[in-house]
Design a protein around this motif. Structure first.
Motif, PDB file in Angstrom:
ATOM      1  N   LEU A   1       1.063  -1.438   0.045  1.00  9.84           N
ATOM      2  CA  LEU A   1       0.044   0.052   0.020  1.00  9.84           C
ATOM      3  C   LEU A   1       0.871   1.321   0.050  1.00  9.84           C
ATOM      4  CD1 LEU A   1      -2.851  -0.786   2.585  1.00  9.84           C
ATOM      5  CD2 LEU A   1      -3.102  -0.270   0.240  1.00  9.84           C
ATOM      6  N   LYS A   2       1.919   1.403   0.723  1.00  9.87           N
ATOM      7  CA  LYS A   2       2.639   2.481   0.857  1.00  9.87           C
ATOM      8  C   LYS A   2       3.418   2.648  -0.155  1.00  9.87           C
ATOM      9  CE  LYS A   2       5.582   5.716   2.338  1.00  9.87           C
ATOM     10  NZ  LYS A   2       5.261   7.314   2.237  1.00  9.87           N
ATOM     11  N   PHE A   3       3.871   1.753  -0.912  1.00  8.08           N
ATOM     12  CA  PHE A   3       4.769   1.884  -2.118  1.00  8.08           C
ATOM     13  C   PHE A   3       3.854   2.271  -3.391  1.00  8.08           C
ATOM     14  CE2 PHE A   3       9.212   1.167  -1.733  1.00  8.08           C
ATOM     15  CZ  PHE A   3       9.360   0.585  -0.436  1.00  8.08           C
ATOM     16  N   ALA A   4       2.583   1.802  -3.288  1.00  7.00           N
ATOM     17  CA  ALA A   4       1.750   2.078  -4.256  1.00  7.00           C
ATOM     18  C   ALA A   4       1.128   3.388  -4.239  1.00  7.00           C
ATOM     19  CB  ALA A   4       0.528   0.876  -4.295  1.00  7.00           C
ATOM     20  N   LYS A   5       0.653   3.899  -3.087  1.00  9.86           N
ATOM     21  CA  LYS A   5       0.326   5.187  -3.097  1.00  9.86           C
ATOM     22  C   LYS A   5       1.302   6.360  -3.403  1.00  9.86           C
ATOM     23  CE  LYS A   5       0.158   7.265   1.235  1.00  9.86           C
ATOM     24  NZ  LYS A   5      -0.128   7.509   2.467  1.00  9.86           N
ATOM     25  N   ASP A   6       2.751   5.882  -2.914  1.00 11.50           N
ATOM     26  CA  ASP A   6       3.546   6.853  -3.308  1.00 11.50           C
ATOM     27  C   ASP A   6       4.022   7.085  -4.885  1.00 11.50           C
ATOM     28  OD1 ASP A   6       4.171   7.378  -0.730  1.00 11.50           O
ATOM     29  OD2 ASP A   6       5.930   6.522  -0.485  1.00 11.50           O
TER      30      ASP A   6
ATOM     31  N   GLU B   1      10.991   7.335 -17.371  1.00 15.06           N
ATOM     32  CA  GLU B   1      11.403   7.405 -15.848  1.00 15.06           C
ATOM     33  C   GLU B   1      10.474   6.615 -15.043  1.00 15.06           C
ATOM     34  OE1 GLU B   1      13.116  12.087 -16.379  1.00 15.06           O
ATOM     35  OE2 GLU B   1      10.822  11.512 -15.761  1.00 15.06           O
ATOM     36  N   ALA B   2       9.316   6.648 -15.294  1.00 14.57           N
ATOM     37  CA  ALA B   2       8.042   5.768 -14.406  1.00 14.57           C
ATOM     38  C   ALA B   2       8.467   4.456 -14.522  1.00 14.57           C
ATOM     39  CB  ALA B   2       6.805   6.177 -14.884  1.00 14.57           C
ATOM     40  N   GLU B   3       8.846   3.915 -15.543  1.00 11.28           N
ATOM     41  CA  GLU B   3       9.143   2.604 -15.625  1.00 11.28           C
ATOM     42  C   GLU B   3      10.262   2.140 -14.884  1.00 11.28           C
ATOM     43  OE1 GLU B   3       8.759   0.299 -19.767  1.00 11.28           O
ATOM     44  OE2 GLU B   3      10.678   0.851 -19.528  1.00 11.28           O
ATOM     45  N   ASP B   4      11.374   2.971 -15.092  1.00 15.17           N
ATOM     46  CA  ASP B   4      12.493   2.452 -14.058  1.00 15.17           C
ATOM     47  C   ASP B   4      12.031   2.783 -12.596  1.00 15.17           C
ATOM     48  OD1 ASP B   4      15.328   1.904 -14.083  1.00 15.17           O
ATOM     49  OD2 ASP B   4      15.647   3.916 -13.356  1.00 15.17           O
ATOM     50  N   TYR B   5      11.385   3.830 -12.200  1.00  9.25           N
ATOM     51  CA  TYR B   5      11.191   4.115 -10.924  1.00  9.25           C
ATOM     52  C   TYR B   5      10.277   2.913 -10.331  1.00  9.25           C
ATOM     53  CZ  TYR B   5       8.538   6.229  -7.208  1.00  9.25           C
ATOM     54  OH  TYR B   5       7.675   6.471  -6.085  1.00  9.25           O
ATOM     55  N   LEU B   6       9.419   2.533 -11.106  1.00 11.31           N
ATOM     56  CA  LEU B   6       8.547   1.405 -10.357  1.00 11.31           C
ATOM     57  C   LEU B   6       9.196   0.121 -10.589  1.00 11.31           C
ATOM     58  CD1 LEU B   6       5.239   2.341 -12.680  1.00 11.31           C
ATOM     59  CD2 LEU B   6       5.562   2.636 -10.256  1.00 11.31           C
ATOM     60  N   VAL B   7      10.040  -0.301 -11.400  1.00 13.54           N
ATOM     61  CA  VAL B   7      11.025  -1.604 -11.153  1.00 13.54           C
ATOM     62  C   VAL B   7      11.837  -1.264  -9.853  1.00 13.54           C
ATOM     63  CG1 VAL B   7      12.879  -2.683 -11.894  1.00 13.54           C
ATOM     64  CG2 VAL B   7      10.964  -2.090 -13.472  1.00 13.54           C
ATOM     65  N   ARG B   8      12.524  -0.055  -9.630  1.00 18.98           N
ATOM     66  CA  ARG B   8      13.325  -0.040  -8.445  1.00 18.98           C
ATOM     67  C   ARG B   8      12.396  -0.008  -7.209  1.00 18.98           C
ATOM     68  NH1 ARG B   8      16.895  -1.535 -11.311  1.00 18.98           N
ATOM     69  NH2 ARG B   8      17.027  -0.415 -13.209  1.00 18.98           N
ATOM     70  N   MET B   9      11.272   0.499  -7.184  1.00 13.72           N
ATOM     71  CA  MET B   9      10.478   0.460  -6.002  1.00 13.72           C
ATOM     72  C   MET B   9       9.977  -0.605  -5.606  1.00 13.72           C
ATOM     73  SD  MET B   9      10.518   3.450  -4.556  1.00 13.72           S
ATOM     74  CE  MET B   9      11.953   4.046  -5.129  1.00 13.72           C
TER      75      MET B   9
ATOM     76  N   ALA C   1      10.301  -2.490  -2.252  1.00 10.18           N
ATOM     77  CA  ALA C   1       9.356  -2.822  -1.450  1.00 10.18           C
ATOM     78  C   ALA C   1       9.762  -4.467  -0.991  1.00 10.18           C
ATOM     79  CB  ALA C   1       8.081  -2.792  -2.257  1.00 10.18           C
ATOM     80  N   ASN C   2      10.300  -5.120  -1.918  1.00 18.65           N
ATOM     81  CA  ASN C   2      10.495  -6.497  -1.514  1.00 18.65           C
ATOM     82  C   ASN C   2      11.642  -6.585  -0.389  1.00 18.65           C
ATOM     83  OD1 ASN C   2       9.110  -7.241  -3.909  1.00 18.65           O
ATOM     84  ND2 ASN C   2      10.974  -7.668  -5.096  1.00 18.65           N
ATOM     85  N   PHE C   3      12.358  -5.616  -0.504  1.00 18.89           N
ATOM     86  CA  PHE C   3      13.259  -5.547   1.024  1.00 18.89           C
ATOM     87  C   PHE C   3      12.461  -5.269   2.220  1.00 18.89           C
ATOM     88  CE2 PHE C   3      15.728  -2.641   3.562  1.00 18.89           C
ATOM     89  CZ  PHE C   3      16.857  -3.561   4.190  1.00 18.89           C
ATOM     90  N   HIS C   4      11.670  -4.299   2.025  1.00 14.68           N
ATOM     91  CA  HIS C   4      11.136  -3.562   3.388  1.00 14.68           C
ATOM     92  C   HIS C   4      10.058  -4.694   3.730  1.00 14.68           C
ATOM     93  CE1 HIS C   4      12.729   0.124   4.247  1.00 14.68           C
ATOM     94  NE2 HIS C   4      12.823   0.302   2.754  1.00 14.68           N
ATOM     95  N   ASP C   5       9.389  -5.626   2.632  1.00 14.57           N
ATOM     96  CA  ASP C   5       8.235  -6.586   2.906  1.00 14.57           C
ATOM     97  C   ASP C   5       8.971  -7.658   3.770  1.00 14.57           C
ATOM     98  OD1 ASP C   5       6.017  -7.910   3.612  1.00 14.57           O
ATOM     99  OD2 ASP C   5       5.519  -8.024   1.334  1.00 14.57           O
ATOM    100  N   LYS C   6       9.251  -7.611   5.114  1.00 17.42           N
ATOM    101  CA  LYS C   6       9.783  -8.841   5.630  1.00 17.42           C
ATOM    102  C   LYS C   6       8.864 -10.123   5.568  1.00 17.42           C
ATOM    103  CE  LYS C   6      13.406  -6.426   6.519  1.00 17.42           C
ATOM    104  NZ  LYS C   6      14.400  -6.181   5.308  1.00 17.42           N
ATOM    105  N   SER C   7       7.822  -9.944   5.583  1.00 20.21           N
ATOM    106  CA  SER C   7       6.857 -11.169   5.423  1.00 20.21           C
ATOM    107  C   SER C   7       6.745 -11.526   4.106  1.00 20.21           C
ATOM    108  CB  SER C   7       5.228 -10.574   5.452  1.00 20.21           C
ATOM    109  OG  SER C   7       4.709  -9.950   4.558  1.00 20.21           O
TER     110      SER C   7
END
Ligand code: ACO
Length: 272
Positions: free
Chosen positions: A212-217, A229-237, A241-247
């Motif tokens: 949710l946090k990454f999607a809303k940003d 730029e968006a394509e690249d940003y979304l891949v990186r984000m 998100a994979n890093f932050h989502d410990k679940s």
């Protein structure tokens, strides 16, 4: 002197932080005191484990009658540029904080929403209002342009003709018109406003909070980017998100669909 604690009220219930502008006698006009207190309340709630969604509403008949003409404008102008810039930083500061809030946010607009109120309205990710709510850019009625980001807000949210109409006429629109114009997501009768908002909040509470946090940003960020730029940003984000989502939610989401066959992603969220 108002009690700083009282000008913003809040309660946390079942994962939802219900935050209210609380100056009903002043139609929830945003004074420097209120702006400072709102920043503190946002701070206090942002990373609490028992808060998954924040709802911003108003006590009494107003959502917010905009900036306080006496305390935010007249009294700070009397202090000179130092006072003016300070009060601007305080109000813009919490609007910005809300735009990039950790948790998804819903503006629950129960009544009057004027001028500077469009700042927090835009800052909230979703907006649900009462049919009875009234929105207006009243700045022109007292001789100023919609500042503090408000012109930017209406140009971002509305077609140019609607943005220009509201800006130049100061005309009011009700909740149904605001919804038809897409200033808000939807409008419901006032007596159903809280129940409908709770329903939408619960829908969000069932989703993966990191996603949710990454999607809303992402929705806010990509609007000013080129496609590449968006394509690249979304891949990186997504990688961030994979890093932050410990679940490792995305793997679990696939597992419950493909292996367990316990849900269908097209029809609802996986079991968190
Ligand atoms: N700033 C300062 N005081 C305000 C504001 C405001 N934005 N809005 C309402 N109040 C005060 C009134 O002065 C009044 O105070 P008092 O009881 O000490 O006299 C009290 O709140 C109640 O206001 P009423 O006008 O009596 O309430 P009513 O329900 O009749 O009208 C309405 C509500 C339409 C919201 C009216 O108060 C109003 O027009 N307010 C100003 C709206 C506005 O133009 N806001 C600024 C937008 S521009 C910007 O934000 C940059």
């Amino acid at each position: 002197m108002e009690n700083q604690e009282d000008v913003v009220s809040f309660a946390v219930e079942d994962g939802i932080a219900w935050v209210n502008f609380n100056r009903p006698a002043k139609r929830n006009a945003m004074s420097p005191t209120l702006n400072r207190r709102m920043m503190e309340v946002l701070d206090e709630l942002e990373f609490r484990d028992d808060v998954g969604v924040l709802v911003l509403s108003g006590e009494g008949t107003a959502w917010s009658a905009g900036m306080d003409l006496k305390e935010y404008f007249r009294e700070t102008e009397a202090q000179g540029l130092r006072g003016v810039r300070k009060s601007q930083r305080e109000s813009y500061g919490w609007f910005r904080r809300l735009r990039w809030y950790q948790k998804p946010t819903i503006a629950m607009v129960n009544g009057w929403c004027f001028g500077g109120g469009f700042g927090p309205l835009f800052a909230c990710d979703l907006a649900i209002c009462a049919d009875e709510a009234q929105f207006g850019l009243s700045e022109i009625n007292w001789g100023i342009l919609p500042g503090g980001g408000v012109t930017k807000v209406v140009v971002d949210l509305l077609p140019m003709r609607d943005a220009m109409w509201l800006t130049l006429t100061g005309d009011l629109i009700d909740g149904k018109q605001a919804s038809a114009m897409r200033l808000v997501n939807e409008s419901v009768p006032l007596d159903q406003l809280k129940a409908r908002t709770r329903e939408v909040a619960n829908k969000l509470l069932a989703k993966n909070p990191v996603a949710l946090k990454f999607a809303k940003d992402a929705v806010r960020r990509v609007s000013t980017m080129t496609y590449d730029e968006a394509e690249d940003y979304l891949v990186r984000m997504q990688e961030a998100a994979n890093f932050h989502d410990k679940s490792e939610g995305r793997k679990e989401g696939i597992r419950q669909f493909i292996d367990e066959k316990s849900y269908k992603p097209g029809l609802g969220a996986y079991d968190l």
